[in-house]
Motif scaffolding. Structure first.
Motif, PDB file in Angstrom:
ATOM      1  N   GLY A 212      -0.942  -6.000   9.007  1.00 32.93           N
ATOM      2  CA  GLY A 212      -0.075  -5.387  10.006  1.00 32.93           C
ATOM      3  C   GLY A 212      -0.303  -3.908  10.079  1.00 32.93           C
ATOM      4  O   GLY A 212      -1.143  -3.342   9.382  1.00 32.93           O
TER       5      GLY A 212
ATOM      6  N   MET B   1       2.380  -1.304  10.431  1.00 30.60           N
ATOM      7  CA  MET B   1       3.510  -0.402  10.329  1.00 30.60           C
ATOM      8  C   MET B   1       3.520   0.322   8.987  1.00 30.60           C
ATOM      9  O   MET B   1       3.523  -0.300   7.930  1.00 30.60           O
ATOM     10  CB  MET B   1       4.817  -1.176  10.473  1.00 30.60           C
ATOM     11  CG  MET B   1       6.034  -0.300  10.614  1.00 30.60           C
ATOM     12  SD  MET B   1       6.165   0.448  12.242  1.00 30.60           S
ATOM     13  CE  MET B   1       6.470  -1.000  13.226  1.00 30.60           C
ATOM     14  N   LEU B   2       3.524   1.642   9.046  1.00 27.33           N
ATOM     15  CA  LEU B   2       3.807   2.465   7.877  1.00 27.33           C
ATOM     16  C   LEU B   2       5.263   2.864   7.937  1.00 27.33           C
ATOM     17  O   LEU B   2       5.735   3.322   8.978  1.00 27.33           O
ATOM     18  CB  LEU B   2       2.941   3.725   7.858  1.00 27.33           C
ATOM     19  CG  LEU B   2       1.487   3.629   7.388  1.00 27.33           C
ATOM     20  CD1 LEU B   2       0.876   5.013   7.344  1.00 27.33           C
ATOM     21  CD2 LEU B   2       1.397   2.961   6.035  1.00 27.33           C
TER      22      LEU B   2
ATOM     23  N   PHE C 103       1.451   5.619  -0.132  1.00 30.25           N
ATOM     24  CA  PHE C 103       0.843   6.871   0.277  1.00 30.25           C
ATOM     25  C   PHE C 103       1.783   8.032  -0.036  1.00 30.25           C
ATOM     26  O   PHE C 103       2.997   7.876  -0.032  1.00 30.25           O
ATOM     27  CB  PHE C 103       0.602   6.895   1.801  1.00 30.25           C
ATOM     28  CG  PHE C 103      -0.191   5.738   2.333  1.00 30.25           C
ATOM     29  CD1 PHE C 103       0.404   4.510   2.541  1.00 30.25           C
ATOM     30  CD2 PHE C 103      -1.530   5.898   2.645  1.00 30.25           C
ATOM     31  CE1 PHE C 103      -0.314   3.440   3.041  1.00 30.25           C
ATOM     32  CE2 PHE C 103      -2.261   4.835   3.162  1.00 30.25           C
ATOM     33  CZ  PHE C 103      -1.655   3.605   3.353  1.00 30.25           C
TER      34      PHE C 103
ATOM     35  N   TYR D 223       0.869  -1.160   0.000  1.00 40.33           N
ATOM     36  CA  TYR D 223       0.000   0.000   0.000  1.00 40.33           C
ATOM     37  C   TYR D 223       0.917   1.224   0.000  1.00 40.33           C
ATOM     38  O   TYR D 223       1.893   1.268   0.727  1.00 40.33           O
ATOM     39  CB  TYR D 223      -0.886   0.022   1.244  1.00 40.33           C
ATOM     40  CG  TYR D 223      -1.948  -1.050   1.277  1.00 40.33           C
ATOM     41  CD1 TYR D 223      -2.697  -1.261   2.427  1.00 40.33           C
ATOM     42  CD2 TYR D 223      -2.232  -1.833   0.170  1.00 40.33           C
ATOM     43  CE1 TYR D 223      -3.683  -2.236   2.472  1.00 40.33           C
ATOM     44  CE2 TYR D 223      -3.208  -2.809   0.212  1.00 40.33           C
ATOM     45  CZ  TYR D 223      -3.931  -3.004   1.357  1.00 40.33           C
ATOM     46  OH  TYR D 223      -4.904  -3.969   1.402  1.00 40.33           O
TER      47      TYR D 223
ATOM     48  N   LEU E  61       7.118   5.366  13.662  1.00 38.42           N
ATOM     49  CA  LEU E  61       6.095   5.006  14.649  1.00 38.42           C
ATOM     50  C   LEU E  61       6.754   4.567  15.947  1.00 38.42           C
ATOM     51  O   LEU E  61       7.643   3.716  15.958  1.00 38.42           O
ATOM     52  CB  LEU E  61       5.220   3.874  14.112  1.00 38.42           C
ATOM     53  CG  LEU E  61       4.116   3.398  15.054  1.00 38.42           C
ATOM     54  CD1 LEU E  61       3.048   4.470  15.208  1.00 38.42           C
ATOM     55  CD2 LEU E  61       3.507   2.099  14.543  1.00 38.42           C
TER      56      LEU E  61
ATOM     57  N   LYS F 264      -3.505   7.873  -1.969  1.00 39.40           N
ATOM     58  CA  LYS F 264      -3.070   6.542  -1.572  1.00 39.40           C
ATOM     59  C   LYS F 264      -3.395   5.546  -2.670  1.00 39.40           C
ATOM     60  O   LYS F 264      -4.354   5.743  -3.437  1.00 39.40           O
ATOM     61  CB  LYS F 264      -3.726   6.119  -0.260  1.00 39.40           C
ATOM     62  CG  LYS F 264      -5.250   6.147  -0.287  1.00 39.40           C
ATOM     63  CD  LYS F 264      -5.809   5.939   1.111  1.00 39.40           C
ATOM     64  CE  LYS F 264      -7.330   6.047   1.108  1.00 39.40           C
ATOM     65  NZ  LYS F 264      -7.903   5.966   2.480  1.00 39.40           N
TER      66      LYS F 264
ATOM     67  N   PRO G 212      -3.870   1.086   9.481  1.00 40.02           N
ATOM     68  CA  PRO G 212      -3.259   2.252   8.828  1.00 40.02           C
ATOM     69  C   PRO G 212      -2.995   2.059   7.356  1.00 40.02           C
ATOM     70  O   PRO G 212      -2.832   3.028   6.627  1.00 40.02           O
ATOM     71  CB  PRO G 212      -1.951   2.448   9.608  1.00 40.02           C
ATOM     72  CG  PRO G 212      -1.675   1.160  10.275  1.00 40.02           C
ATOM     73  CD  PRO G 212      -3.004   0.533  10.528  1.00 40.02           C
ATOM     74  N   THR G 213      -2.952   0.828   6.899  1.00 39.17           N
ATOM     75  CA  THR G 213      -2.733   0.623   5.484  1.00 39.17           C
ATOM     76  C   THR G 213      -4.025   0.729   4.682  1.00 39.17           C
ATOM     77  O   THR G 213      -3.986   0.680   3.467  1.00 39.17           O
ATOM     78  CB  THR G 213      -2.116  -0.761   5.231  1.00 39.17           C
ATOM     79  OG1 THR G 213      -2.925  -1.747   5.874  1.00 39.17           O
ATOM     80  CG2 THR G 213      -0.709  -0.831   5.772  1.00 39.17           C
TER      81      THR G 213
ATOM     82  N   PHE H 155      -4.062   1.415  -3.208  1.00 36.95           N
ATOM     83  CA  PHE H 155      -4.219   0.091  -2.613  1.00 36.95           C
ATOM     84  C   PHE H 155      -4.214  -0.981  -3.697  1.00 36.95           C
ATOM     85  O   PHE H 155      -3.579  -2.006  -3.570  1.00 36.95           O
ATOM     86  CB  PHE H 155      -5.522   0.007  -1.828  1.00 36.95           C
ATOM     87  CG  PHE H 155      -5.507   0.803  -0.556  1.00 36.95           C
ATOM     88  CD1 PHE H 155      -6.684   1.109   0.102  1.00 36.95           C
ATOM     89  CD2 PHE H 155      -4.325   1.258   0.003  1.00 36.95           C
ATOM     90  CE1 PHE H 155      -6.679   1.852   1.279  1.00 36.95           C
ATOM     91  CE2 PHE H 155      -4.301   1.998   1.180  1.00 36.95           C
ATOM     92  CZ  PHE H 155      -5.490   2.283   1.816  1.00 36.95           C
TER      93      PHE H 155
ATOM     94  N   GLY I   7       3.114   0.607   3.212  1.00 37.13           N
ATOM     95  CA  GLY I   7       2.608  -0.273   4.259  1.00 37.13           C
ATOM     96  C   GLY I   7       2.364  -1.663   3.705  1.00 37.13           C
ATOM     97  O   GLY I   7       2.112  -1.809   2.502  1.00 37.13           O
ATOM     98  N   PRO I   8       2.423  -2.640   4.581  1.00 41.66           N
ATOM     99  CA  PRO I   8       2.191  -4.010   4.152  1.00 41.66           C
ATOM    100  C   PRO I   8       0.704  -4.293   3.980  1.00 41.66           C
ATOM    101  O   PRO I   8      -0.141  -3.505   4.379  1.00 41.66           O
ATOM    102  CB  PRO I   8       2.751  -4.830   5.308  1.00 41.66           C
ATOM    103  CG  PRO I   8       2.484  -3.967   6.499  1.00 41.66           C
ATOM    104  CD  PRO I   8       2.651  -2.556   6.023  1.00 41.66           C
ATOM    105  N   LEU I   9       0.399  -5.431   3.384  1.00 43.84           N
ATOM    106  CA  LEU I   9      -0.987  -5.818   3.185  1.00 43.84           C
ATOM    107  C   LEU I   9      -1.663  -6.135   4.508  1.00 43.84           C
ATOM    108  O   LEU I   9      -2.861  -6.031   4.646  1.00 43.84           O
ATOM    109  CB  LEU I   9      -1.066  -7.028   2.257  1.00 43.84           C
ATOM    110  CG  LEU I   9      -0.684  -6.762   0.799  1.00 43.84           C
ATOM    111  CD1 LEU I   9      -0.689  -8.048   0.005  1.00 43.84           C
ATOM    112  CD2 LEU I   9      -1.615  -5.745   0.184  1.00 43.84           C
TER     113      LEU I   9
ATOM    114  N   ASP J 179       1.054  -1.900  19.128  1.00 45.21           N
ATOM    115  CA  ASP J 179       2.422  -2.046  18.650  1.00 45.21           C
ATOM    116  C   ASP J 179       3.289  -1.028  19.365  1.00 45.21           C
ATOM    117  O   ASP J 179       3.038   0.168  19.249  1.00 45.21           O
ATOM    118  CB  ASP J 179       2.471  -1.840  17.130  1.00 45.21           C
ATOM    119  CG  ASP J 179       3.840  -2.127  16.529  1.00 45.21           C
ATOM    120  OD1 ASP J 179       3.912  -2.344  15.307  1.00 45.21           O
ATOM    121  OD2 ASP J 179       4.844  -2.141  17.266  1.00 45.21           O
TER     122      ASP J 179
END
Lengths: 113, 116
Positions: free
Chosen positions: A98, A100-101, A34, A32, B45, A49, B100-101, A51, A94-96, B56
């Protein structure tokens, strides 16, 4: 691990000129993607963004970005820059799944009158 | 609609002192994030809350940083004791659900910390 590279730390363009900000990512699958903008003293604002689907994404303020899988890139473009576009721009991935960005280091845009 | 509020906007302290930052997210947003943005870098983050629980905190330096969101609304980030390398802008963000994604994060204006 995912990572984002913004090769240009600073870019200066003349008002009315076209703009392209580069973003390259490293990720094992389709991420993903952004673009955020940060004006001085302000928080980050989401511009657009990606997707899935159409690889050309339209955002706010006349910005667009194109996802190119073969080049692992997600460059931001604007056909005609306005003085108010002067700011710092961040690409993020970002992952699909999870949470974390991961943000790139940013590109500072200056606009000449 | 009010945005994400943060205070103070600026803080100067000496190393080994303590400091606390406050964040009030957008009303109704379940998820709250704290980011650290060092000059010349993108945001990183530190911690993500879903309501009052931690989702997290893998990048939070737990020996000196702590954060809480006791009632699932506003949040406090604390540094004790501060080091020179903690000089940065601390950004708070919130989102409605917490993926967030897939959804937009709304950022506050940040707190700029300078450690001397």
């Amino acid at each position: 691990a995912q990572s984002v590279t913004q090769p240009d730390i600073h870019i200066t363009v003349s008002e009315g000129a076209s703009l392209e900000l580069r973003c390259n990512y490293s990720y094992g699958a389709t991420p993903y993607l952004f673009w955020y903008v940060q004006s001085p003293g302000q928080g980050l604002q989401l511009l657009l963004k990606y997707f899935s689907g159409d690889t050309l994404v339209q955002g706010i303020k006349g910005f667009e970005a194109e996802f190119k899988r073969s080049q692992s890139s997600f460059n931001l473009r604007k056909p005609s820059v306005h003085w108010s576009d002067a700011a710092e721009y961040f690409c993020a991935v970002g992952p699909l799944s999870g949470n974390m960005l991961t943000f790139g280091g940013g590109t500072r845009l200056m606009v000449k009158p | 609609e009010a945005g994400v509020a943060q205070s103070p906007r600026y803080k100067i302290i000496e190393k080994r002192q303590s400091v606390a930052f406050w964040c009030n997210p957008i009303s109704g947003h379940a998820t709250l994030y704290w980011y650290q943005q060092i000059l010349g870098q993108g945001p990183k983050l530190l911690i993500q809350f879903q309501n009052n629980g931690v989702v997290d905190d893998s990048q939070l330096p737990k020996d000196r940083f702590s954060a809480e969101r006791l009632k699932g609304v506003d949040s406090t980030l604390k540094i004790q004791p501060a080091k020179l390398e903690d000089s940065a802008v601390y950004l708070c963000a919130s989102s409605l659900v917490g993926v967030p994604t897939q959804e937009t994060q709304y950022f506050g204006p940040g707190t700029r910390l300078l450690v001397l």
